[in-house]
Design a protein around this motif. Sequence first.
Motif, mmCIF file in Angstrom:
data_model
loop_
_atom_site.group_PDB
_atom_site.id
_atom_site.type_symbol
_atom_site.label_atom_id
_atom_site.label_comp_id
_atom_site.label_asym_id
_atom_site.label_seq_id
_atom_site.Cartn_x
_atom_site.Cartn_y
_atom_site.Cartn_z
ATOM 1 N N GLN A 80 0.861 -1.186 0.000
ATOM 2 C CA GLN A 80 0.000 0.000 0.000
ATOM 3 C C GLN A 80 0.907 1.249 0.000
ATOM 4 O O GLN A 80 2.113 1.142 0.268
ATOM 5 C CB GLN A 80 -0.869 -0.018 1.267
ATOM 6 C CG GLN A 80 -2.038 -0.990 1.191
ATOM 7 C CD GLN A 80 -3.164 -0.491 0.319
ATOM 8 O OE1 GLN A 80 -3.357 0.721 0.138
ATOM 9 N NE2 GLN A 80 -3.922 -1.415 -0.246
ATOM 10 N N PRO A 81 0.349 2.415 -0.265
ATOM 11 C CA PRO A 81 1.171 3.640 -0.208
ATOM 12 C C PRO A 81 1.838 3.825 1.151
ATOM 13 O O PRO A 81 2.938 4.348 1.254
ATOM 14 C CB PRO A 81 0.150 4.754 -0.469
ATOM 15 C CG PRO A 81 -0.954 4.100 -1.212
ATOM 16 C CD PRO A 81 -1.023 2.690 -0.719
ATOM 17 N N GLU A 82 1.174 3.388 2.212
ATOM 18 C CA GLU A 82 1.808 3.270 3.534
ATOM 19 C C GLU A 82 1.539 1.829 3.970
ATOM 20 O O GLU A 82 0.410 1.513 4.389
ATOM 21 C CB GLU A 82 1.216 4.277 4.538
ATOM 22 C CG GLU A 82 1.578 5.710 4.194
ATOM 23 C CD GLU A 82 1.330 6.673 5.345
ATOM 24 O OE1 GLU A 82 1.526 7.880 5.163
ATOM 25 O OE2 GLU A 82 0.936 6.212 6.437
ATOM 26 N N GLY A 83 2.560 0.980 3.817
ATOM 27 C CA GLY A 83 2.317 -0.453 4.023
ATOM 28 C C GLY A 83 3.067 -1.019 5.210
ATOM 29 O O GLY A 83 4.024 -0.436 5.709
ATOM 30 N N SER A 367 -3.216 -3.191 10.268
ATOM 31 C CA SER A 367 -2.544 -3.448 8.992
ATOM 32 C C SER A 367 -2.795 -2.254 8.062
ATOM 33 O O SER A 367 -3.557 -1.354 8.406
ATOM 34 C CB SER A 367 -3.084 -4.738 8.372
ATOM 35 O OG SER A 367 -2.424 -5.017 7.147
ATOM 36 N N HIS A 368 -2.129 -2.279 6.885
ATOM 37 C CA HIS A 368 -2.200 -1.115 5.983
ATOM 38 C C HIS A 368 -1.794 0.138 6.736
ATOM 39 O O HIS A 368 -2.378 1.210 6.590
ATOM 40 C CB HIS A 368 -3.599 -0.977 5.361
ATOM 41 C CG HIS A 368 -3.822 -1.954 4.247
ATOM 42 N ND1 HIS A 368 -4.895 -1.908 3.397
ATOM 43 C CD2 HIS A 368 -3.109 -3.029 3.863
ATOM 44 C CE1 HIS A 368 -4.815 -2.898 2.507
ATOM 45 N NE2 HIS A 368 -3.760 -3.604 2.782
ATOM 46 N N ALA A 369 -0.759 -0.034 7.555
ATOM 47 C CA ALA A 369 -0.195 1.049 8.375
ATOM 48 C C ALA A 369 1.231 0.651 8.738
ATOM 49 O O ALA A 369 1.532 -0.552 8.863
ATOM 50 C CB ALA A 369 -1.030 1.238 9.634
ATOM 51 N N PHE A 370 2.101 1.632 8.924
ATOM 52 C CA PHE A 370 3.520 1.332 9.190
ATOM 53 C C PHE A 370 3.690 0.489 10.459
ATOM 54 O O PHE A 370 4.643 -0.267 10.579
ATOM 55 C CB PHE A 370 4.328 2.623 9.318
ATOM 56 C CG PHE A 370 4.493 3.394 8.030
ATOM 57 C CD1 PHE A 370 4.564 4.781 8.036
ATOM 58 C CD2 PHE A 370 4.590 2.732 6.808
ATOM 59 C CE1 PHE A 370 4.735 5.506 6.843
ATOM 60 C CE2 PHE A 370 4.766 3.434 5.605
ATOM 61 C CZ PHE A 370 4.831 4.817 5.637
ATOM 62 N N GLU A 371 2.745 0.619 11.426
ATOM 63 C CA GLU A 371 2.941 -0.110 12.684
ATOM 64 C C GLU A 371 2.511 -1.578 12.611
ATOM 65 O O GLU A 371 2.622 -2.310 13.578
ATOM 66 C CB GLU A 371 2.257 0.587 13.854
ATOM 67 C CG GLU A 371 0.769 0.792 13.735
ATOM 68 C CD GLU A 371 0.445 2.177 13.159
ATOM 69 O OE1 GLU A 371 1.178 2.645 12.249
ATOM 70 O OE2 GLU A 371 -0.569 2.754 13.607
ATOM 71 N N GLU A 372 2.076 -2.033 11.438
ATOM 72 C CA GLU A 372 1.691 -3.459 11.289
ATOM 73 C C GLU A 372 2.812 -4.355 11.795
ATOM 74 O O GLU A 372 3.991 -4.137 11.469
ATOM 75 C CB GLU A 372 1.442 -3.735 9.817
ATOM 76 C CG GLU A 372 1.231 -5.163 9.401
ATOM 77 C CD GLU A 372 1.251 -5.281 7.879
ATOM 78 O OE1 GLU A 372 0.266 -4.867 7.241
ATOM 79 O OE2 GLU A 372 2.275 -5.747 7.331
ATOM 80 N N ASP A 373 2.461 -5.390 12.617
ATOM 81 C CA ASP A 373 3.503 -6.286 13.099
ATOM 82 C C ASP A 373 2.886 -7.589 13.612
ATOM 83 O O ASP A 373 1.680 -7.662 13.856
ATOM 84 C CB ASP A 373 4.293 -5.614 14.231
ATOM 85 C CG ASP A 373 5.718 -6.166 14.333
ATOM 86 O OD1 ASP A 373 6.503 -5.637 15.143
ATOM 87 O OD2 ASP A 373 6.029 -7.148 13.619
#
Length: 394
Positions: A80-83, A367-373
């Motif tokens: 994604q643009p911020e994945g 998810s679909h966010a930099f903090e996904e983990d």
Amino acid sequence: MSIKPERFLKSLHDLRQFGSSGVGKGVVRPAFSDADIAARKWLADQIKDAGLTPHFDPVGNLFGLADGPSILLGSHSDSQPEGGWLDGALGVMAALEVARSSNVPVSVVSFQDEEGRFGVTTGSAIWSGNLPLTQADALCDHAGVPFAEARARMGDLAGDFVAPSRFTGYIEMHIEQGPTLDAEREQIGVVTEIVGIRDMKISFDGQQNHAGTTPMHLRRDAFQALSAFNTELGERFQNVVTPCTVWTIGHVSLHPNASSIVPGRVTFSMQWRDGDADRLTRMEGIVRTTAKEIASARGMEVSFGPLLGLEPVDMDTKLQSALAGAAEQIAPNKWRRMPSGALHDATNVAKLMPVAMLFVPSINGVSHAFEEDTDEADLVAGLRVLSGAVNTLF
Ligand code: HGY
Ligand code: MN
Ligand code: MN
């Protein structure tokens, strides 16, 4: 040969360096961006190193081909643009680790543009025949770049389409991207079905004008039309949706997007998802009718872009059983069968062969966010389940 968890985890961290956002472990690696192409070239080297034949098809899908009939494992490596660092990448690197260590023939794939810079799961949609290449080539990203122009960036790397007949089935490992497994403290999800989706662009055209001198009752304000549309749509949807139905206006482009100008045009993304194809169709009717009524009541024009969509799809029962058996061994009482609210390439591949998916938890369901983990222990548990299931299939 057995799987090597450390090698697998290192490969995930190596991949996330391509397009690293510098925020947490996040990545910015949209389809055919410099980072995506560099990542695919690196992946092709990893595939060769694993003893498979790397092969790019005409739309950027990268396969690692085993000789003869094989099971296909994989996912996507665009973001994604911020994945997040795991969305898609997890399934690709898990596939490669299983291929390296399995005593059964395994091919791997990283599909292109699953995240829909241009379409909806574009690369696998074209490969599966769900999306004609000529139609895909005309699709543009939000900056107006056509898919045809973007895919040409692969240059002479692009080869022919791979024949689906060489594969006996497809299994995709993925993060859940939702809250269930994390909240229930479970490690593995065996997916039963994947929801369907509809996605289109809609534009309202009114009158660009002066923000100080134009009385409110004389305005044909595109933003106000969008605002009224969103409110009215939410009310009308209540008659057809369930608590599992979702809809999103995620991208809005106001023109000319200036503080002292009444916006004359708005173009926005309208997306909805549900497990019932009939409900998706009824929702489309409500979207179109509501938009037309809002425009007409305000003396404005409405226009609709092409409707993209995929139908809900059930996972193959035999492959599901192989995953369930491995899950019970690896994570007894810490697994469940569950639907997927996110879309995946498996939806398209299901048109060609039996498919199944397994999930590992997303921390806080993000998810679909930099903090996904995801916890490393859960990543490795998922890898063991994938490997265990594959080895029971031959
Ligand atoms: O949007 C989706 O469900 C997928 O992550 N692209
Ligand atoms: Mn994904
Ligand atoms: Mn995604």
